[in-house]
Structure formats: structure tokens, C-alpha cells
Design an enzyme around this catalytic site. Structure first.
Site, PDB file in Angstrom:
ATOM      1  N   ASN A 222      -0.043  20.521 -19.755  1.00 50.85           N
ATOM      2  CA  ASN A 222      -0.420  19.719 -20.928  1.00 50.85           C
ATOM      3  C   ASN A 222      -0.515  20.554 -22.198  1.00 50.85           C
ATOM      4  O   ASN A 222      -1.156  20.119 -23.159  1.00 50.85           O
ATOM      5  CB  ASN A 222      -1.755  19.016 -20.668  1.00 50.85           C
TER       6      ASN A 222
ATOM      7  N   ARG B 263      -2.643  22.581 -12.793  1.00 46.05           N
ATOM      8  CA  ARG B 263      -1.650  21.620 -13.310  1.00 46.05           C
ATOM      9  C   ARG B 263      -1.905  21.265 -14.774  1.00 46.05           C
ATOM     10  O   ARG B 263      -0.975  20.878 -15.494  1.00 46.05           O
ATOM     11  CB  ARG B 263      -1.615  20.361 -12.429  1.00 46.05           C
TER      12      ARG B 263
ATOM     13  N   ARG C 194       0.812  -1.234   0.000  1.00 48.75           N
ATOM     14  CA  ARG C 194       0.000   0.000   0.000  1.00 48.75           C
ATOM     15  C   ARG C 194       0.838   1.273   0.000  1.00 48.75           C
ATOM     16  O   ARG C 194       0.385   2.337   0.414  1.00 48.75           O
ATOM     17  CB  ARG C 194      -0.980   0.020   1.181  1.00 48.75           C
TER      18      ARG C 194
ATOM     19  N   HIS D  57      -0.892  13.818 -27.908  1.00 45.80           N
ATOM     20  CA  HIS D  57      -1.246  12.444 -27.529  1.00 45.80           C
ATOM     21  C   HIS D  57      -2.008  11.749 -28.649  1.00 45.80           C
ATOM     22  O   HIS D  57      -1.828  10.553 -28.900  1.00 45.80           O
ATOM     23  CB  HIS D  57      -2.111  12.442 -26.255  1.00 45.80           C
TER      24      HIS D  57
ATOM     25  N   GLU E 202       9.566  19.511 -24.066  1.00 45.40           N
ATOM     26  CA  GLU E 202       8.946  19.834 -22.769  1.00 45.40           C
ATOM     27  C   GLU E 202       9.583  21.097 -22.170  1.00 45.40           C
ATOM     28  O   GLU E 202       8.910  21.878 -21.505  1.00 45.40           O
ATOM     29  CB  GLU E 202       9.075  18.654 -21.788  1.00 45.40           C
TER      30      GLU E 202
ATOM     31  N   HIS F 276       7.500  10.709 -27.686  1.00 43.00           N
ATOM     32  CA  HIS F 276       6.529  11.552 -26.986  1.00 43.00           C
ATOM     33  C   HIS F 276       6.807  13.046 -27.242  1.00 43.00           C
ATOM     34  O   HIS F 276       5.917  13.794 -27.647  1.00 43.00           O
ATOM     35  CB  HIS F 276       6.578  11.229 -25.491  1.00 43.00           C
TER      36      HIS F 276
HETATM   37  P1  NAD Z   1      12.233   6.167 -21.952  1.00 44.35           P
HETATM   38  O1  NAD Z   1      12.216   5.926 -20.508  1.00 44.35           O
HETATM   39  O2  NAD Z   1      11.675   5.099 -22.840  1.00 44.35           O
HETATM   40  O3  NAD Z   1      13.737   6.464 -22.402  1.00 44.35           O
HETATM   41  C1  NAD Z   1      14.012   6.723 -23.751  1.00 44.35           C
HETATM   42  C2  NAD Z   1      15.108   5.814 -24.286  1.00 44.35           C
HETATM   43  O4  NAD Z   1      16.352   6.245 -23.776  1.00 44.35           O
HETATM   44  C3  NAD Z   1      14.980   4.353 -23.884  1.00 44.35           C
HETATM   45  O5  NAD Z   1      15.358   3.555 -24.998  1.00 44.35           O
HETATM   46  C4  NAD Z   1      16.003   4.192 -22.763  1.00 44.35           C
HETATM   47  O6  NAD Z   1      16.498   2.878 -22.709  1.00 44.35           O
HETATM   48  C5  NAD Z   1      17.060   5.146 -23.190  1.00 44.35           C
HETATM   49  N1  NAD Z   1      17.865   5.769 -22.138  1.00 44.35           N
HETATM   50  C6  NAD Z   1      17.443   6.268 -20.955  1.00 44.35           C
HETATM   51  N2  NAD Z   1      18.436   6.928 -20.354  1.00 44.35           N
HETATM   52  C7  NAD Z   1      19.524   6.817 -21.153  1.00 44.35           C
HETATM   53  C8  NAD Z   1      20.858   7.297 -21.070  1.00 44.35           C
HETATM   54  N3  NAD Z   1      21.257   8.076 -20.068  1.00 44.35           N
HETATM   55  N4  NAD Z   1      21.701   6.965 -22.058  1.00 44.35           N
HETATM   56  C9  NAD Z   1      21.292   6.214 -23.108  1.00 44.35           C
HETATM   57  N5  NAD Z   1      20.038   5.764 -23.267  1.00 44.35           N
HETATM   58  C10 NAD Z   1      19.174   6.067 -22.283  1.00 44.35           C
HETATM   59  O7  NAD Z   1      11.469   7.502 -22.378  1.00 44.35           O
HETATM   60  P2  NAD Z   1      11.349   8.956 -21.757  1.00 44.35           P
HETATM   61  O8  NAD Z   1      11.246   9.863 -22.900  1.00 44.35           O
HETATM   62  O9  NAD Z   1      12.381   9.209 -20.712  1.00 44.35           O
HETATM   63  O10 NAD Z   1       9.949   8.883 -20.991  1.00 44.35           O
HETATM   64  C11 NAD Z   1       8.760   8.630 -21.669  1.00 44.35           C
HETATM   65  C12 NAD Z   1       7.751   8.101 -20.676  1.00 44.35           C
HETATM   66  O11 NAD Z   1       7.535   9.083 -19.682  1.00 44.35           O
HETATM   67  C13 NAD Z   1       6.404   7.776 -21.294  1.00 44.35           C
HETATM   68  O12 NAD Z   1       5.966   6.533 -20.809  1.00 44.35           O
HETATM   69  C14 NAD Z   1       5.504   8.888 -20.766  1.00 44.35           C
HETATM   70  O13 NAD Z   1       4.160   8.471 -20.619  1.00 44.35           O
HETATM   71  C15 NAD Z   1       6.140   9.187 -19.438  1.00 44.35           C
HETATM   72  N6  NAD Z   1       5.878  10.534 -18.925  1.00 44.35           N
HETATM   73  C16 NAD Z   1       5.470  10.631 -17.641  1.00 44.35           C
HETATM   74  C17 NAD Z   1       5.232  11.874 -17.088  1.00 44.35           C
HETATM   75  C18 NAD Z   1       4.834  11.990 -15.648  1.00 44.35           C
HETATM   76  O14 NAD Z   1       4.528  13.088 -15.197  1.00 44.35           O
HETATM   77  N7  NAD Z   1       4.855  10.918 -14.893  1.00 44.35           N
HETATM   78  C19 NAD Z   1       5.427  13.029 -17.850  1.00 44.35           C
HETATM   79  C20 NAD Z   1       5.866  12.892 -19.168  1.00 44.35           C
HETATM   80  C21 NAD Z   1       6.098  11.629 -19.704  1.00 44.35           C
HETATM   81  N1  GLY Z   2       3.412  15.851 -17.411  1.00 40.54           N
HETATM   82  C1  GLY Z   2       2.245  16.512 -16.920  1.00 40.54           C
HETATM   83  C2  GLY Z   2       2.118  16.467 -15.439  1.00 40.54           C
HETATM   84  O1  GLY Z   2       2.985  15.988 -14.753  1.00 40.54           O
HETATM   85  O2  GLY Z   2       1.139  16.918 -14.926  1.00 40.54           O
END
Ligand code: NAD
Ligand code: GLY
Length: 367
Positions: free
Chosen positions: A245, A241, A121, A252, A185, A265
Site C-alpha cells: 500500500n 502485505r 459458500r 485513496h 503500481e 486509481h
Molecule cells: P477497470 O477494470 O475499470 O478497467 C479499466 C478500463 O479499461 C475499463 O473501462 C475497462 O472496460 C477497460 N479495459 C479493460 N481491459 C481492456 C483492454 N484489454 N482493452 C481495452 N479496454 C480495456 O480498472 P482497473 O484499473 O483494471 O482496476 C481497478 C479496480 O481494481 C478498482 O476497483 C480497484 O479497487 C481494484 N483493485 C483491486 C486490487 C486487489 O488486490 N484486488 C488491487 C488494486 C486495484
Molecule cells: N493491492 C494491495 C494488496 O493486494 O494487498
């Protein structure tokens, strides 16, 4: 090293930003009060480079460490991986004093964060983001979750980390395309609240793209300050917040309709930002010159500003209707009055069509 605080009363936490700070993770975990064993959930692509430093630092600080490796890529944000983590946590006898460390990009952060939110939890977790997107956005603010086949991020929880440690040196191994996607971003923060950041990005593109240390540190820290302030005022996205977006309604939809993986993304968000710029010009009083500045800045960083092939409009609308901002069936957009000032507004579907036209593929002269 720079430090930004996410202000959430007794759940406030620090974001530490600097080059070469990964070996501090053990000592920093102690400082924020982590006591029990630590499960490091790490992206397979980065484990060889950064896993040993993280493990050694945690062990040197006296932690028992268990490592769980995750295959790279969005496909890992799924129930199967989550189940694997729960089994690994139970086998390692994690208890309520334990913590999860997420080492990787947004995929690992969202997934490991949700595992921490739900195991027993809820146990503590620490974000160690290694992509630009994760350092400026996903590791901050406590949104965690996984994807279902019905859509992205459909299951999740708000669960704030105890600490975010962003080592800028990890960006050196990040593929350029991923780095550039993260810039979408950063540019978004300029558009929504910070005209000075926007102008800084206009003036310093070469320094950013060549990873000049001070410049990188500034833009990661400024992005985190902006996100921390917004999250501090509206943690659960009851209003403000949603401005984070900007560009995401169309972005999206583009991601989903083109097929996940076709556009990263951040690339889809860049297209969404151009569409939102056109909508803002039509409906919110954004000047044509500022809409053009937004598009030019995205393009300067190498982000796409036009689709590279047509996507069916009906499918884009269908996807937009699944957006989490939709209220009673009406599409809602973040619109810009000017660079640095935005608001959220319902927009009738026919008025969205010119915005989609703004990102239509460039036609050949001979067409
Ligand atoms: P990711 O985690 O898939 O990383 C991108 C690529 O880079 C992957 O192939 C990974 O293996 C590689 N990688 C990571 N760090 C590296 C490094 N230092 N050197 C070499 N390769 C490396 O993608 P991302 O763009 O970091 O994140 C996308 C995700 O984040 C999506 O699932 C999205 O929905 C999520 N997201 C979440 C929020 C939130 O607020 N929680 C906000 C925006 C996006
Ligand atoms: N990436 C949008 C949020 O964290 O609210």
C-alpha cells in the site's frame, strides 16, 4: 511464456504470462483441475475482442460455458451486479465443481472473484486480467470485493484464484491512459523492494511505453514475482502485505475527495507516492535525491505528480482516517528508508501536512 507461482501450500497457483496465450485457457483450466461448468464474467468493453477466444477455448476443452457481461467501470462493483450474477449462476445450475472466469480489469476481477467466493459458500475462479493494473496487481493475491456508497471495497473476502492467465497481447487495445495508470503500481514494486526494477524502469521508459514485448513481459513477471512473494508470506495482511500500500494512504484519499473517476486509481497512487516520498524524506531518512528520483520516474511515465486543482485538506484527512491501515485512530504510512526498503509507521497528522503540500497544484508565475 513465463510462469510465476503464488506459494500458498495446497492453495498455491500459477500466474501464466505471455503474448497470445488466451486460447490456452481451456487446457490450462483442465490442468489446474476445474471439472464442472464455467461462468465467464466479462467486461462489456472487452467481450467482443476477447470473449469469443475464451469461450471457444473453454468449449474445446469440454466445458459447458455460460457468459455474463458486466458494464465497464467502477460503478459495476456493486450489490446489484453481484445479485445479477448469483441469479445467472443459479439459472445455469452452477454447482460446487463449477468455476468463474473473470475476463477484464480489476473491476471485473474483484467483482467476479467475490461472486465466486460467496456463491455456494465458495467455488473456484480463474483470473484473466486484461489491464496492466490487473496483470501486475489486482488479479494476484486473492483480495475480492465490492464497493458500498459509504466507500470502496468495504465488502469482500480473501479468495485465491486457481490460476491467473495474463495475455500481454490484450494490452494492445488498452487506452494509453489506463496503461500508464497501471505503471504506477509497477513503479511501486521498485520503491518497496526492488531497486533494480526501479533502475530498469528509469532506463527503459521508451521501450515500456511502446509495449516492446520482452520488456513488457519482464515487468509484468517481475511485478507478479514480488506480489506473489509478499502474499505467500502474509496472505491476510497481518503485517508485511501492508507494504503493497505504499502511496495508497494519500492516494485513496485523493481518489475519494476528488470524486471517483476524476483520477484513475493508478494516477491517485502516483500522487500518493510523491506525498509518501516527501514524508519518507522527512521521517525515514530517504535522501532528497531518491525522493526526486521517485517523482521524476512517475512523471517520465506521464503520471501526475501534482494535483491539478486544490483539494480541501480537512476532507483529505477525513478520508485518510478511513484507511484500512488506521490503528486506534492513528494514520499509518508505508515509508521508504531508501528505494527498495520500506516499513510501516504511525505518523501524527500535523506531520502529514508537508506531504500534502508536496502534491499541491503548481502555482502560476503570476500568482
Ligand atoms: P477497470 O477494470 O475499470 O478497467 C479499466 C478500463 O479499461 C475499463 O473501462 C475497462 O472496460 C477497460 N479495459 C479493460 N481491459 C481492456 C483492454 N484489454 N482493452 C481495452 N479496454 C480495456 O480498472 P482497473 O484499473 O483494471 O482496476 C481497478 C479496480 O481494481 C478498482 O476497483 C480497484 O479497487 C481494484 N483493485 C483491486 C486490487 C486487489 O488486490 N484486488 C488491487 C488494486 C486495484
Ligand atoms: N493491492 C494491495 C494488496 O493486494 O494487498
Amino acid at each position: 511464456m513465463r510462469e510465476v507461482t503464488v506459494p500458498l501450500q495446497d492453495r498455491s497457483y500459477p500466474i501464466l504470462i505471455g503474448a497470445g496465450i488466451l486460447p490456452q485457457i481451456g487446457e490450462r483450466a483442465r490442468q489446474v483441475g476445474i471439472r464442472g461448468a464455467v461462468a465467464v464474467v466479462q467486461d462489456a468493453a472487452v467481450s467482443e475482442w476477447y470473449g469469443p477466444q475464451v469461450r471457444q477455448s473453454l468449449e474445446a476443452a469440454g466445458y459447458r460455458v455460460v457468459v455474463v457481461e458486466v458494464p465497464s467501470g467502477e460503478a459495476s462493483k456493486c450489490l446489484d451486479q453481484l445479485g445479477r450474477f448469483y441469479d445467472a449462476f443459479a439459472a445455469a445450475r452452477l454447482d460446487r465443481t463449477s468455476a468463474v472466469v473473470a475476463l477484464g480489469g480489476g473491476v471485473v476481477g474483484d467483482l467476479a472473484g467475490f461472486a465466486a467466493a460467496s456463491y455456494l459458500r465458495g467455488i473456484d475462479f480463474i483470473q484473466v486480467p486484461t489491464t496492466l493494473l490487473a496483470q501486475v496487481d489486482s488479479s494476484v493475491g486473492g483480495k475480492t470485493g465490492i464497493d458500498l456508497s459509504a466507500g470502496k471495497n468495504l465488502v469482500g473476502a480473501f479468495h485465491q484464484p486457481r490460476l491467473v492467465l495474463a495475455d500481454l497481447a490484450t494490452l494492445e487495445t488498452l487506452p494509453r491512459r489506463e496503461f500508464v495508470a497501471g505503471m504506477a503500481e509497477v513503479i511501486k514494486y521498485g520503491i518497496i523492494v526492488d531497486p533494480e526494477l526501479f533502475a530498469y524502469l528509469e532506463q527503459n521508459s521508451e521501450a515500456v511505453l511502446s509495449h516492446q514485448p520482452d520488456v513488457l513481459a519482464h515487468l509484468v513477471a517481475r511485478s507478479c514475482e514480488i506480489k506473489a512473494e509478499v502474499v505467500g508470506r502474509d496472505e491476510r495482511e497481518s503485517g508485511l502485505r501492508a507494504i503493497l500500500n505504499y502511496g495508497h494512504t494519500v492516494g485513496h484519499a485523493v481518489e475519494a475527495v476528488a470524486g471517483y473517476g476524476r483520477y484513475l486509481h493508478g494516477e491517485a497512487i502516483a500522487l500518493g507516492a510523491v506525498a509518501a516520498g516527501e514524508l519518507s524524506r522527512r521521517l525515514a531518512g530517504l535522501t532528497a535525491a531518491d525522493a526526486a528520483r521517485i517523482e521524476a520516474l512517475l512523471a517520465r511515465y506521464g503520471l501526475p505528480v501534482r494535483l491539478d486543482e486544490e483539494l480541501p485538506e480537512a476532507q483529505l484527512f477525513q478520508a485518510m482516517r478511513l484507511d484500512k491501515k488506521v490503528r486506534e485512530g492513528e494514520l499509518r504510512f508505508v515509508l521508504a528508508r531508501r528505494i527498495g526498503e520500506v516499513y510501516t509507521e504511525t505518523v501524527p497528522e500535523p506531520e502529514v501536512k508537508p506531504a500534502l503540500a508536496a502534491i499541491a497544484p503548481a502555482r502560476n508565475q503570476s500568482d
